[in-house]
Design a protein around this motif. Structure first.
Motif, PDB file in Angstrom:
ATOM      1  N   TYR A  52       0.829  -1.217   0.000  1.00  0.00           N
ATOM      2  CA  TYR A  52       0.000   0.000   0.000  1.00  0.00           C
ATOM      3  C   TYR A  52       0.861   1.264   0.000  1.00  0.00           C
ATOM      4  O   TYR A  52       0.691   2.152  -0.827  1.00  0.00           O
ATOM      5  N   ARG A  53       1.812   1.345   0.933  1.00  0.00           N
ATOM      6  CA  ARG A  53       2.577   2.581   1.111  1.00  0.00           C
ATOM      7  C   ARG A  53       3.610   2.823   0.017  1.00  0.00           C
ATOM      8  O   ARG A  53       3.893   3.954  -0.338  1.00  0.00           O
ATOM      9  N   GLU A  55       3.293   1.561  -2.978  1.00  0.00           N
ATOM     10  CA  GLU A  55       2.584   1.407  -4.247  1.00  0.00           C
ATOM     11  C   GLU A  55       3.325   0.434  -5.156  1.00  0.00           C
ATOM     12  O   GLU A  55       3.686   0.737  -6.286  1.00  0.00           O
ATOM     13  N   CYS A  56       3.543  -0.747  -4.600  1.00  0.00           N
ATOM     14  CA  CYS A  56       4.337  -1.789  -5.246  1.00  0.00           C
ATOM     15  C   CYS A  56       3.514  -3.069  -5.327  1.00  0.00           C
ATOM     16  O   CYS A  56       2.655  -3.305  -4.472  1.00  0.00           O
ATOM     17  N   GLU A  57       3.807  -3.907  -6.290  1.00  0.00           N
ATOM     18  CA  GLU A  57       3.165  -5.213  -6.377  1.00  0.00           C
ATOM     19  C   GLU A  57       3.769  -6.141  -5.310  1.00  0.00           C
ATOM     20  O   GLU A  57       4.969  -6.041  -5.022  1.00  0.00           O
ATOM     21  N   CYS A  81      10.320  -1.468  -5.483  1.00  0.00           N
ATOM     22  CA  CYS A  81      10.072  -0.324  -6.366  1.00  0.00           C
ATOM     23  C   CYS A  81      11.029   0.832  -6.071  1.00  0.00           C
ATOM     24  O   CYS A  81      10.621   1.991  -5.948  1.00  0.00           O
TER      25      CYS A  81
END
Length: 102
Positions: A52-53, A55-57, A81
């Motif tokens: 979530y924080r 913004e990574c898979e 990321c």
């Protein structure tokens, strides 16, 4: 009589330890010894936060156990990321995982 009582206490302690042994299996993660189920549970929570924080898979996130207390994870580092964060379990926040400040 003292030896017999002492022997019974030791036997009782061994039986209790054996009974709980299967639920408290320890593993070594990144050189730190932790309870296996605790590691799996806490690692999943921190991974979800990082997804979530950062913004990574999920498959792009790598976790590293940094610190544990009483065989329970207390600090986990996360990379993904091109970002890095360290999360610590906070007593003040009800033992939730919080990002450490740089």
């Amino acid at each position: 009589m003292y030896e017999a009582r002492s022997s019974r206490l030791v036997t009782t302690a061994i039986v209790i330890a054996a009974a709980f042994g299967s639920s408290t299996a320890c593993v070594t993660v990144d050189g730190v010894v932790v309870r296996e189920k605790k590691w799996e549970s806490h690692e999943a929570k921190v991974r979800a936060l990082a997804v979530y924080r950062l913004e990574c898979e999920p498959q792009d996130i790598e976790t590293t156990l940094v610190e544990a207390t009483a065989h329970s994870p207390t600090k986990i580092s996360v990379e993904g990321c091109d970002q890095q964060r360290t999360y610590a379990r906070s007593l003040r926040a009800g033992y939730t995982w919080q990002p450490e400040r740089p």
